[in-house]
Design a protein around this motif. Structure first.
Motif, PDB file in Angstrom:
ATOM      1  N   ASP A  56       0.852  -1.195   0.000  1.00 50.34           N
ATOM      2  CA  ASP A  56       0.000   0.000   0.000  1.00 50.34           C
ATOM      3  C   ASP A  56       0.882   1.236   0.000  1.00 50.34           C
ATOM      4  OD1 ASP A  56      -2.249   1.552   0.036  1.00 50.34           O
ATOM      5  OD2 ASP A  56      -2.553   1.387   2.198  1.00 50.34           O
ATOM      6  N   PRO A  57       1.246   1.795  -1.170  1.00 50.56           N
ATOM      7  CA  PRO A  57       0.819   1.383  -2.501  1.00 50.56           C
ATOM      8  C   PRO A  57       1.414   0.024  -2.897  1.00 50.56           C
ATOM      9  CG  PRO A  57       2.564   3.011  -2.672  1.00 50.56           C
ATOM     10  CD  PRO A  57       2.203   2.912  -1.211  1.00 50.56           C
ATOM     11  N   GLN A 156       4.249  -0.062 -10.293  1.00 47.58           N
ATOM     12  CA  GLN A 156       3.040  -0.010  -9.463  1.00 47.58           C
ATOM     13  C   GLN A 156       1.988  -0.919 -10.090  1.00 47.58           C
ATOM     14  OE1 GLN A 156       1.866   3.696  -7.613  1.00 47.58           O
ATOM     15  NE2 GLN A 156      -0.175   3.488  -8.533  1.00 47.58           N
TER      16      GLN A 156
ATOM     17  N   PRO B   6      -7.071  -1.281  -9.094  1.00 44.04           N
ATOM     18  CA  PRO B   6      -6.591  -0.568  -7.901  1.00 44.04           C
ATOM     19  C   PRO B   6      -7.693  -0.122  -6.952  1.00 44.04           C
ATOM     20  CG  PRO B   6      -5.326   0.120  -9.809  1.00 44.04           C
ATOM     21  CD  PRO B   6      -6.408  -0.796 -10.326  1.00 44.04           C
ATOM     22  N   TRP B   9      -8.480  -3.115  -4.554  1.00 44.97           N
ATOM     23  CA  TRP B   9      -7.565  -3.491  -3.464  1.00 44.97           C
ATOM     24  C   TRP B   9      -7.279  -2.327  -2.516  1.00 44.97           C
ATOM     25  CZ3 TRP B   9      -5.351  -4.610  -8.508  1.00 44.97           C
ATOM     26  CH2 TRP B   9      -4.403  -3.690  -8.960  1.00 44.97           C
ATOM     27  N   GLN B  10      -7.453  -1.098  -3.007  1.00 45.27           N
ATOM     28  CA  GLN B  10      -7.299   0.029  -2.076  1.00 45.27           C
ATOM     29  C   GLN B  10      -8.451   0.092  -1.068  1.00 45.27           C
ATOM     30  OE1 GLN B  10      -6.742   3.245  -4.866  1.00 45.27           O
ATOM     31  NE2 GLN B  10      -4.701   2.508  -5.430  1.00 45.27           N
ATOM     32  N   SER B  11      -9.584  -0.528  -1.418  1.00 48.59           N
ATOM     33  CA  SER B  11     -10.742  -0.507  -0.508  1.00 48.59           C
ATOM     34  C   SER B  11     -10.728  -1.677   0.464  1.00 48.59           C
ATOM     35  CB  SER B  11     -12.042  -0.556  -1.324  1.00 48.59           C
ATOM     36  OG  SER B  11     -12.248  -1.869  -1.837  1.00 48.59           O
ATOM     37  N   ARG B  14      -6.795  -4.049   5.505  1.00 51.46           N
ATOM     38  CA  ARG B  14      -5.335  -4.026   5.377  1.00 51.46           C
ATOM     39  C   ARG B  14      -4.701  -5.425   5.233  1.00 51.46           C
ATOM     40  NH1 ARG B  14      -1.818  -2.932  10.626  1.00 51.46           N
ATOM     41  NH2 ARG B  14       0.222  -3.454   9.768  1.00 51.46           N
ATOM     42  N   ARG B  17      -5.632  -7.120   1.891  1.00 52.64           N
ATOM     43  CA  ARG B  17      -4.816  -6.562   0.801  1.00 52.64           C
ATOM     44  C   ARG B  17      -3.378  -7.090   0.869  1.00 52.64           C
ATOM     45  NH1 ARG B  17      -5.834  -1.279   1.297  1.00 52.64           N
ATOM     46  NH2 ARG B  17      -4.347  -1.137   2.998  1.00 52.64           N
ATOM     47  N   ASN B 148       8.249   4.178  -0.932  1.00 51.98           N
ATOM     48  CA  ASN B 148       7.495   3.699   0.242  1.00 51.98           C
ATOM     49  C   ASN B 148       8.383   3.524   1.475  1.00 51.98           C
ATOM     50  OD1 ASN B 148       8.889   1.425  -0.525  1.00 51.98           O
ATOM     51  ND2 ASN B 148       7.141   0.030  -0.327  1.00 51.98           N
TER      52      ASN B 148
END
Lengths: 215, 215
Positions: A56-57, A156, B6, B9-11, B14, B17, B148
């Motif tokens: 994440d990302p 990404q 995206p 998986w962003q929703s 945690r 994902r 990140n």
């Protein structure tokens, strides 16, 4: 224990040393990277250094060898910005291995080895149709590794395609052994896998617990 | 094919994902990294992102998560300069998994999980005695990944220890399945492996050839 020191492996024949050193890092996720060059010719290459960078990302990396040794995939990624990663199934592991031959840039490895290009609407980069797990990456950063002229290439995650027969478990996990995804070792060895177990999230002062099977 | 994008998986929750994204990169070489801190307390941690960087010079990397999430191993490597990587055998996979619990820096994970420290003369960093393939690295470079806040940590190979029962083949390859080295997937799944085949070096216009068994 048998002990080996730098003076020994530096004295070895090149392929003996490469086989030995490549085995040390353990089992790898050999996958096929699909790209397309500026003239529209697809390229397909085997890469065993796919590495998880973050969730994440969602970022995924791979190591590209020095440009002189492996020029096409990285040039295509730079030109196009999009590339695909495709898991390898035992039914086409020989074809996948054959993509590692040094074909000229104008040759389409899909055609040469007998794998099938697959395109999503509006996305000009090929997936491997035969692959049961595959994903699309967009280039985020190319980090040069000055120590040996290699590159960490980070993309990404933009799209994931999974065969309908393979469902994520109730906690999002993919049983890659059931998907048939192969693992690799060294430069040329490919493996099936068999699950030992999944374990619950580890906590201090709590004994290790096998996970109750997730559907 | 099932398609995931995206926004999906962003929703996700945690861990769902993390499980999903971590499965995509395929089978990994989960290994135990051994270090020692400035106060002399050993540390042992599970890392599944070991990656081959090069054979000549012999360079091996791993991805370290952001400092806040995984502070001890990297701090120890910076302080000491030396660290070990130890393959995991099914006989101690549960103990290895338990090292991923968040122990305080003053706790010795070897003692906590029941693995045995092993030292070579003059080298102040612990190997895992139970491990059948293990090696010593000296820190060469820590490359920050700004995307990140992770790090690519690269070490140079300084020593290799292999159980006497496991001989390199005549071309330098190590049969990791015979050594019992496990592979991993996602955050918590461990696997045995079974060799499909080794294949000869691929060349254009030459059919793929299974390698004649190397002793």
């Amino acid at each position: 224990m048998q002990q080996f020191s730098p003076a020994e492996w530096q004295s070895w024949e090149r392929f003996y040393r490469a086989n030995f050193i490549n085995s040390l890092t353990g089992f790898k996720s050999a996958s096929l990277i699909g790209t397309i060059n500026a003239q529209g010719v697809p390229n397909l290459g085997m890469f065993s250094s796919i590495v998880h960078i973050g969730s994440d990302p969602a970022l995924i990396g791979y190591i590209n060898r020095p440009i002189a040794a492996a020029p096409h995939t990285l040039a295509n990624i730079k030109a196009n910005g999009l590339y695909t990663v495709n898991h390898i199934h035992p039914s086409f592991v020989e074809k996948a291995h054959q993509t590692s031959a040094k074909y000229p840039d104008e040759v389409n490895e899909f055609t040469e080895v007998g794998l099938t290009e697959e395109y999503l609407d509006g996305i000009n980069v090929p997936f491997v149709k035969e692959s049961t797990i595959k994903y699309l990456l967009s280039l985020k950063e190319i980090i040069p590794i000055a120590l040996n002229a290699t590159f960490l290439v980070i993309g990404q995650l933009e799209k994931v395609l999974i065969d309908p027969s393979l469902k994520p478990t109730s906690d999002g996990f993919l049983h890659l052994d059931q998907a048939g995804s192969i693992s690799s070792n060294g430069l040329d060895a490919y493996y099936k896998t068999e699950l030992i177990d999944r374990y619950d999230y580890a906590k201090p002062d709590t004994p290790v617990q096998k996970m109750a099977n997730k559907i």
